[in-house]
Write a protein that holds these residues in place. Structure first.
Motif, mmCIF file in Angstrom:
data_model
loop_
_atom_site.group_PDB
_atom_site.id
_atom_site.type_symbol
_atom_site.label_atom_id
_atom_site.label_comp_id
_atom_site.label_asym_id
_atom_site.label_seq_id
_atom_site.Cartn_x
_atom_site.Cartn_y
_atom_site.Cartn_z
ATOM 1 N N PHE B 91 0.833 -1.199 0.000
ATOM 2 C CA PHE B 91 0.000 0.000 0.000
ATOM 3 C C PHE B 91 0.868 1.249 0.000
ATOM 4 O O PHE B 91 1.834 1.356 0.761
ATOM 5 N N THR B 104 -4.858 10.166 6.789
ATOM 6 C CA THR B 104 -4.042 9.403 5.859
ATOM 7 C C THR B 104 -4.927 8.714 4.833
ATOM 8 O O THR B 104 -5.900 8.051 5.182
ATOM 9 N N PHE B 106 -5.033 5.923 1.880
ATOM 10 C CA PHE B 106 -4.345 4.755 1.350
ATOM 11 C C PHE B 106 -4.789 4.490 -0.085
ATOM 12 O O PHE B 106 -5.949 4.691 -0.435
ATOM 13 N N GLY B 107 -3.855 4.009 -0.888
ATOM 14 C CA GLY B 107 -4.223 3.492 -2.192
ATOM 15 C C GLY B 107 -4.912 2.151 -2.039
ATOM 16 O O GLY B 107 -4.999 1.606 -0.933
ATOM 17 N N ALA B 108 -5.408 1.630 -3.144
ATOM 18 C CA ALA B 108 -6.149 0.373 -3.114
ATOM 19 C C ALA B 108 -5.241 -0.836 -2.926
ATOM 20 O O ALA B 108 -5.720 -1.938 -2.663
#
Lengths: 114, 116
Positions: B91, B104, B106-108
């Protein structure tokens, strides 16, 4: 002891049950978090506590109720959940809520709602 | 608005191959922090690296290296000579602003399979 410990690791509950997830951190951190990780979705931040005070609630349904009795413990109380609530629930802690602070995660509770 | 995009959903490589995981971010803040975390099958996310927006120097740590380029808003992660133990979900994350730690994004995630 590991830094962040979550119990139970796995939980199966019916939609009418009440259960609680527990998180404990041994790192002396001041901030704790609950995240939800569903399949094929980004990590979703649910709740943030800083110095035992809730500072963020990202529009989480009231069937999820957090509790932070002290800076080392965090609970997530669950009641009347829906099948779509099935997910991995991750607890994390960090030194504080500053943007440059990395988080330490527990191994999560795999929740299945039937 | 802030956003993190990890376009690669899954990558499969053979052991000893090099592999690069892409991360593209969006933010209007001038001060921000980028992170990479590794999530092995055991479940916990493990912190790998943090980079602040004012430091574009690339970093190398053993077989891991990170390429931060503000011009393309990218923070890519390369594993050299991959090993089976590198198999995990990775991630990329972005934090910005005052008290940004609880914002924050997060990407996938990118699932990496390293085959022996």
């Amino acid at each position: 002891e590991t830094g962040v410990t979550q119990t139970p690791r796995h939980l199966v509950m019916g939609m009418t049950n009440k259960k609680s997830l527990k998180c404990e951190q041994h790192l002396g951190h001041n901030a704790m978090y609950w995240y939800k990780q569903s399949a094929k979705k980004p990590l979703e931040l649910m709740f943030v506590y800083s110095l035992e005070e809730r500072v963020e609630n990202n529009s989480v349904p009231s069937r999820f109720s957090p509790e932070c009795p002290n800076s080392s413990h965090l609970f997530l109380h669950l009641h009347t959940l829906q099948p779509e609530d099935s997910a991995l629930y991750l607890c994390a802690s960090s030194q504080d809520v500053a943007a440059n602070t990395e988080a330490f995660f527990g191994q999560g509770t795999r929740l299945t709602v039937v | 608005a802030q956003k993190v995009t990890q376009a690669q959903t899954e990558i499969s490589v053979v052991e000893k191959e090099d592999v690069t995981l892409d991360c593209v971010y969006e933010t209007r803040d001038t001060t921000y922090y980028l992170f990479w975390y590794k999530q092995p099958p055991s479940g916990e996310l493990v912190f790998l690296i943090r980079r602040n927006s004012f430091d574009e120097q690339n970093e190398i740590s053993g077989r891991y290296s990170w390429n931060f380029q503000k011009s393309t808003s990218s923070f890519n992660f390369t594993i050299t000579a991959s090993q089976v133990v590198d198999s995990a979900v990775y991630f990329c994350a972005l934090s910005a602003g005052r008290d940004g730690g609880f914002k924050t994004i997060f990407g996938a995630g990118t699932r990496l399979f390293v085959k022996a």
